[in-house]
Write a protein that holds these residues in place. Structure first.
Motif, mmCIF file in Angstrom:
data_model
loop_
_atom_site.group_PDB
_atom_site.id
_atom_site.type_symbol
_atom_site.label_atom_id
_atom_site.label_comp_id
_atom_site.label_asym_id
_atom_site.label_seq_id
_atom_site.Cartn_x
_atom_site.Cartn_y
_atom_site.Cartn_z
ATOM 1 N N ASN A 104 42.583 47.441 38.908
ATOM 2 C CA ASN A 104 41.731 47.900 39.764
ATOM 3 C C ASN A 104 41.977 47.649 41.612
ATOM 4 O O ASN A 104 42.463 46.375 41.522
ATOM 5 N N LEU A 105 42.750 48.360 41.976
ATOM 6 C CA LEU A 105 43.269 48.184 43.283
ATOM 7 C C LEU A 105 42.274 47.400 44.202
ATOM 8 O O LEU A 105 43.119 46.938 44.908
ATOM 9 N N ASN A 106 41.249 47.776 44.829
ATOM 10 C CA ASN A 106 40.518 47.111 44.919
ATOM 11 C C ASN A 106 40.092 45.869 44.714
ATOM 12 O O ASN A 106 39.823 44.786 46.244
ATOM 13 N N ARG A 107 39.915 45.830 43.679
ATOM 14 C CA ARG A 107 39.880 44.357 43.077
ATOM 15 C C ARG A 107 41.245 43.450 43.526
ATOM 16 O O ARG A 107 40.544 42.511 43.895
ATOM 17 N N ALA A 108 42.556 44.213 43.598
ATOM 18 C CA ALA A 108 43.097 43.468 43.178
ATOM 19 C C ALA A 108 43.391 43.092 44.570
ATOM 20 O O ALA A 108 43.953 42.098 44.979
ATOM 21 N N ARG A 109 43.411 43.571 45.801
ATOM 22 C CA ARG A 109 43.720 43.587 47.146
ATOM 23 C C ARG A 109 42.528 42.942 47.814
ATOM 24 O O ARG A 109 43.059 41.915 48.532
ATOM 25 N N LYS A 110 41.615 42.558 47.463
ATOM 26 C CA LYS A 110 40.263 41.063 48.014
ATOM 27 C C LYS A 110 40.508 40.474 47.622
ATOM 28 O O LYS A 110 40.575 39.306 47.673
ATOM 29 N N ARG A 136 44.276 39.332 46.382
ATOM 30 C CA ARG A 136 44.963 38.750 47.386
ATOM 31 C C ARG A 136 44.512 38.552 48.974
ATOM 32 O O ARG A 136 44.724 37.076 49.288
ATOM 33 N N ASP A 137 43.796 39.066 49.721
ATOM 34 C CA ASP A 137 43.594 38.408 50.472
ATOM 35 C C ASP A 137 42.307 37.434 50.421
ATOM 36 O O ASP A 137 42.664 36.601 51.750
ATOM 37 N N LYS A 138 41.406 37.334 49.187
ATOM 38 C CA LYS A 138 40.732 35.993 49.417
ATOM 39 C C LYS A 138 41.320 34.706 49.390
ATOM 40 O O LYS A 138 41.324 33.914 49.897
#
Length: 58
Positions: A6-12, A14-16
């Motif tokens: 899930n790209l949204n979860r991966a992005r979040k 990474r940002d976290k």
């Protein structure tokens, strides 16, 4: 087969992780008492003077 990501979860995630490293750096910088900051500044200046004394002129 590849794992579905899930790209949204991966992005979040990474940002976290990046935010956590920034927070750790800020804790080190801003988590010192005034006396500790002044002592660190004096030590940096002392080392800078020591380095300047050992430089050679060309």
């Amino acid at each position: 087969m590849a794992e579905i990501v899930n790209l949204n979860r991966a992005r979040k995630a990474r940002d976290k992780a990046a935010g956590k490293t920034d927070a750790a750096a800020n804790r080190v910088t801003h988590g010192l008492t005034k006396a500790q900051r002044e002592m660190a500044k004096a030590e940096r200046e002392r080392l800078s003077r020591l380095l300047d004394q050992t430089k050679r002129e060309d």
